[in-house]
Enzyme design. Structure first.
Site: not given
Ligand code: ADP
Length: 197
Positions: A13, A87, A126, A132, A143
């Site tokens: 994404k 999400r 990654r 990370r 996740r």
């Molecule tokens: P990925 O899609 O690889 O999990 P992101 O950078 O989108 O990576 O998200 C990393 C973390 O940030 C998620 O696992 C969650 O803990 C938090 N997070 C991101 N977006 C949201 C959201 N919309 N609502 C709640 N937590 C979020």
């Protein structure tokens, strides 16, 4: 042009939204990046870091607050590419309500479709490059599970609204980009973006 991107962790994404953002001149809003950027020196920052590092979601209201603050900035007038947000179905409801008030609804939802096994491999690769804290084997499993339980229902929510186009996320990054551009052009075409004021 307001587009939501939904896909499991590791589906690409962020990579796609960065490229699409410069291609269409529409800002990329990544709630993951915004949450990670919150200082760990504040109590909220420490709470967020703990949740993220354990693979859990941040609270819906807090995430929505970040998104609203971001959408108020003038560069979001022509639209936004939402990466990793909403999400949960609760977040999707809050976003819908906010956009309805602005008379600027979502145009479409792009689903980056991928199976779990290759994603775990991608995310572990990654982890070596970007270090990370949430890219450990255990957190990746958590996740993916949270994606199944909390985020897949968001796809159904948007499917019911007839907004979803699915793209195979296991192609090359360039192939995924072309498929997404094709899906956008098919659905939105040359329609002028409406402003978010
Ligand atoms: P990925 O899609 O690889 O999990 P992101 O950078 O989108 O990576 O998200 C990393 C973390 O940030 C998620 O696992 C969650 O803990 C938090 N997070 C991101 N977006 C949201 C959201 N919309 N609502 C709640 N937590 C979020």
């Amino acid at each position: 042009m307001r587009i939501v991107f939904i896909g499991p962790p590791g589906a690409g994404k962020g990579t796609q939204c960065r490229q699409l953002s410069s291609h269409y001149g529409i800002p990329h809003i990544s709630t993951g990046e915004m949450l990670r950027a919150t200082s760990e020196h504040s109590p909220i920052g420490r709470m967020i870091a703990q949740l993220i590092d354990g693979g859990n979601l941040a609270p819906d209201e807090l995430v929505m607050q970040y998104v609203v603050e971001r959408l108020r900035k003038p560069d979001c007038q022509p639209g936004a590419l939402f990466d990793g947000f909403p999400r949960t179905v609760a977040q999707a409801g809050m976003l819908d309500e906010y956009l309805a008030k602005k008379d600027a609804p979502l145009d479409m939802v792009i689903h980056l479709a991928a199976e779990s096994d290759p994603l775990v491999k991608r995310l572990l690769e990654r982890a070596q490059k970007e270090s990370r804290a949430d890219d450990t084997y255990e957190t990746i499993q958590a996740r993916l599970e949270i994606y199944d339980q909390r985020t897949k229902p968001v796809l159904d929510y948007y499917r019911d609204a007839g907004l979803v186009s699915s793209v195979d996320a296991m192609q090359t990054a360039e192939g995924v980009f072309q498929s997404i551009c094709g899906a956008i052009e098919q659905r939105i075409g040359s329609q002028l973006p409406t402003s978010l004021s």
